[in-house]
Scaffold this motif. Structure first.
Motif, PDB file in Angstrom:
ATOM      1  N   THR A 451       0.820  -1.193   0.119  1.00 18.66           N
ATOM      2  CA  THR A 451      -0.050   0.166  -0.147  1.00 18.66           C
ATOM      3  C   THR A 451       1.013   1.301   0.008  1.00 18.66           C
ATOM      4  N   ASN A 509      -5.408   8.444   7.580  1.00 21.54           N
ATOM      5  CA  ASN A 509      -6.168   7.172   7.346  1.00 21.54           C
ATOM      6  C   ASN A 509      -7.014   6.814   6.710  1.00 21.54           C
ATOM      7  N   LEU A 510      -6.776   6.994   5.275  1.00 24.25           N
ATOM      8  CA  LEU A 510      -7.546   6.828   4.146  1.00 24.25           C
ATOM      9  C   LEU A 510      -7.828   5.488   4.058  1.00 24.25           C
ATOM     10  N   ASP A 511      -9.159   5.420   3.432  1.00 25.66           N
ATOM     11  CA  ASP A 511      -9.578   3.727   3.400  1.00 25.66           C
ATOM     12  C   ASP A 511      -8.960   3.351   2.052  1.00 25.66           C
ATOM     13  N   ALA A 544      -6.738   4.731  -2.533  1.00 29.03           N
ATOM     14  CA  ALA A 544      -6.744   5.218  -1.249  1.00 29.03           C
ATOM     15  C   ALA A 544      -7.367   6.482  -1.185  1.00 29.03           C
ATOM     16  N   ASN A 546     -10.162   9.385   1.003  1.00 27.86           N
ATOM     17  CA  ASN A 546     -10.775   9.970   2.357  1.00 27.86           C
ATOM     18  C   ASN A 546     -12.187   9.416   2.585  1.00 27.86           C
ATOM     19  N   PRO A 547     -12.504   8.974   3.565  1.00 29.04           N
ATOM     20  CA  PRO A 547     -13.775   8.221   3.838  1.00 29.04           C
ATOM     21  C   PRO A 547     -14.681   9.439   3.807  1.00 29.04           C
ATOM     22  N   GLU A 564      -6.261  -2.459   4.966  1.00 29.14           N
ATOM     23  CA  GLU A 564      -7.546  -1.632   4.734  1.00 29.14           C
ATOM     24  C   GLU A 564      -7.731  -0.047   5.128  1.00 29.14           C
ATOM     25  N   HIS A 565      -6.749   0.278   6.087  1.00 30.87           N
ATOM     26  CA  HIS A 565      -6.630   1.570   6.244  1.00 30.87           C
ATOM     27  C   HIS A 565      -5.340   2.113   6.583  1.00 30.87           C
ATOM     28  N   THR A 566      -4.810   3.120   5.930  1.00 28.79           N
ATOM     29  CA  THR A 566      -3.258   3.597   5.679  1.00 28.79           C
ATOM     30  C   THR A 566      -2.707   3.777   7.061  1.00 28.79           C
ATOM     31  N   SER A 568      -2.477   1.767   9.305  1.00 25.46           N
ATOM     32  CA  SER A 568      -1.702   0.507   9.921  1.00 25.46           C
ATOM     33  C   SER A 568      -0.513   0.401   9.105  1.00 25.46           C
ATOM     34  N   THR A 597      -2.615  -0.540  17.640  1.00 21.98           N
ATOM     35  CA  THR A 597      -3.931   0.063  17.461  1.00 21.98           C
ATOM     36  C   THR A 597      -4.892  -0.586  19.038  1.00 21.98           C
TER      37      THR A 597
END
Ligand code: SER
Length: 597
Positions: A451, A509-511, A544, A546-547, A564-566, A568, A597
């Protein structure tokens, strides 16, 4: 008679004798197994066996071609590239040809050729050759052709020759083939020049030419239901005979400015420029672009070879020769007038300029230039093989083209296999070619790095511009290694900005999710993809984004896996940048422990 009239007279002659005139096909054939178009018969090959020429619509004329056709075909043979520079060898050339798919056979084919050369053009045939026969493949001596030639001209010398000279084909892995008869004329210097090759496609061979020569068990020549004719006459050679010159380079098919090149530059170099300028214009006109693969690699080599000579002899202006070629051929081939041709040439010139001088110096420093050393010179400085061989002189005496190409392939395999050594090629739970992991723990790290690599590409494009494209990627648990097109070293500030941009995207924390959508939609959405790869109709596009706003930081066609989320991913850190050859840079980066987390 000028070349334009020679083409015209040839096509009209055959049109008047019941042939459909079909335009030249592109130098880049539809058939992906063939690199470039090497002969006039290539676009007609299926008509000799499987396709019906009276029913199948031909794409460029919009109707069936019928049983008899004629064309003037742009052709390119790389097999002679090492000989270019002597009096006759060429890469790009034009081939005049008449073809019949069951319409007529030996009698008419020989009579047409004789009439066209001796009556229409008023030339003298020096002699002709015919097939002497070969028992082991069951093909007898071509008595019929001998008799036909003698009936047209009882005094004509008819020579018998063997497989090597007068048996054509098959081309590729199987196809039509058969004995030929070749026509020779004299040029102004009194040399015998083979101008026309008339192939009688009587047979079909279910294997390659090598297999036919080796006599592979189980494969035999089969008689074609309808015997066919395939002829090819090199326009440059015909022009040399018709215009009474000593070599093809003095005909009106070559850039005239060549004669203005100062005398202290050797003829061999002038001829190479004359040939390569034509090759460059025609390859670019058919959409080939310089690259390290296939037709693009052929183009890159011919362009760079000219650029080296231009560097050594600044009075040689390659661009002016390209323009002369455009001028010369524009009347018959409108595609060569395309203004992108000069633009693309200049782009390649700029790309090569940065490394050319250093490359030549490095070349002079090497003691012994073997295939591995030559490949390093190509990879780091973009020097083409031909130049290394020529300027390496004695030190490159042992260097062989085949070994160089092997080194090339070996290197491509190594980069594909990534860290095969470490993994021993076994025990991987993930191996996508790009990503490799041996266990769950490693899988998590390479997924985060993967990612991060998408974010890296997006960040590079934001900081350096949209000229940046992925040129390669290899991800192991230790690092991601990303190659991209860019023609200079990044400044420290640029590296810092790229790193910052990736870390900011991570922090937002982009999706990271995917949608399966049709390929053309993905392209329309601006998703990045590799033009070299073949994609299915429906593809996965990872974004990637912005939710809340839905705004995408990165969009790419990809098979995954991804986080799943940046957040991480953890902290992203660029380790170093390198050059991987002219116009391609490499960044190595890793990620630090993901936050708990
Ligand atoms: N295919 C034959 C050649 O290329 C005749 O056109 O010589």
């Amino acid at each position: 008679m000028d070349a334009l009239s020679l083409r015209k007279r040839f096509l009209e002659f055959f049109e008047q004798r019941g042939h459909t005139i079909v335009p030249s096909s592109s130098l880049v054939p539809d058939d992906p197994s063939v690199l470039l178009t090497t002969a006039g018969m290539q676009q007609f090959k299926p008509y000799y066996a499987e396709l019906d020429p009276e029913k199948t619509i031909h794409p460029s004329i919009g109707k069936p071609v019928g049983l008899n056709v004629a064309s003037c075909q742009k052709s390119f043979r790389t097999s002679d590239i090492d000989e270019v520079g002597d009096e006759s060898h060429l890469t790009f050339f034009e081939m005049l040809g008449n073809f019949s798919f069951g319409g007529y056979f030996k009698k008419e084919a020989i009579a047409y050729a004789h009439e066209f050369l001796t009556k229409e053009l008023g030339l003298t045939i020096a002699f002709v050759t015919v097939f002497e026969g070969k028992d082991s493949i069951g093909v007898p001596k071509d008595e019929e052709s001998i008799a036909l030639w003698k009936s047209l001209d009882p005094k004509l010398r008819v020579e018998e020759q063997g497989m090597e000279d007068v048996f054509w084909g098959p081309t590729g892995s199987s196809g039509p083939c058969g004995p030929t008869t070749e026509i020779y004329c004299k040029n102004a210097a009194g040399q015998d020049i083979e101008v026309w090759n008339i192939v009688f496609n009587q047979y079909f061979y279910p294997g390659s030419r090598e297999e036919l020569d080796a006599g592979v068990a189980g494969k035999k020549l089969e008689l074609l239901k309808k015997p066919g004719v395939d002829t090819g006459m090199g326009l440059e050679r015909l022009a040399m005979v018709a215009q009474k010159t000593d070599s093809v380079f003095e005909t009106d098919l070559f850039p005239p400015g060549i004669v203005l090149i100062p005398q202290d530059i050797e003829d061999r170099i002038k001829r190479i420029i004359a040939d390569h300028a034509r090759a460059t214009v025609f390859l670019l006109a058919d959409g080939v672009r310089p690259s390290n693969k296939e037709a693009g690699y052929v183009l890159r080599r011919v362009v760079r070879r000219m650029l080296v000579y231009q560097f050594l002899y600044p009075s040689l202006r390659v661009e002016s020769f390209l323009k002369e070629v455009q001028e010369l051929f524009g009347k018959f081939y409108p595609e060569v007038k395309n203004t992108e041709i000069i633009f693309e040439f200049k782009k390649e010139e700029e790309k090569f300029q940065g490394t050319l001088e250093r490359g030549l110096k490095e070349l002079q420093r090497q003691d012994v230039i073997d295939a591995a050393a030559a490949f390093r010179l190509y990879e780091s400085f973009g020097l083409p093989y031909e130049i290394i061989k020529e300027f390496g002189k004695e030190r490159a005496r042992e260097l062989m083209r085949e070994d160089f190409e092997k080194e090339f392939e070996k290197h491509q395999e190594i980069s594909r296999a990534g860290k095969e050594g470490k993994f021993g090629g076994h025990g991987l739970i993930l191996d996508t070619g790009e990503l490799k992991a041996a266990n769950e723990e490693e899988l998590q790290v390479v997924t985060r790095l993967h990612t991060a690599t998408h974010l890296l590409q997006a960040a590079l494009r934001k900081v350096l511009g949209e000229g940046v494209h992925q040129a390669g990627s290899d991800i192991t648990p230790e690092r991601t290694r990303f190659d991209f097109t860019f023609d200079r070293k990044l400044t420290d500030e640029e590296v810092r900005q790229v790193e910052l941009s990736v870390n900011e995207a991570i922090k937002q924390n982009l999706d990271m999710g995917y949608k399966e959508i049709p390929f053309h939609k993905a392209v329309a959405l601006g998703a990045l993809y590799s033009p070299r790869e073949k994609y299915p109709d429906v593809v996965k596009v990872y974004s990637a984004q912005n939710p809340e706003t839905g705004e995408a930081f990165s969009r790419e066609l990809c098979g995954g896996p991804h986080v799943e989320h940046t957040l991480s991913i953890g902290k992203f850190h660029i380790l170093k940048q390198e050059s991987v050859g002219a116009g391609v840079r490499r960044i190595r980066a890793r990620v630090e422990e993901a936050p708990a987390t």
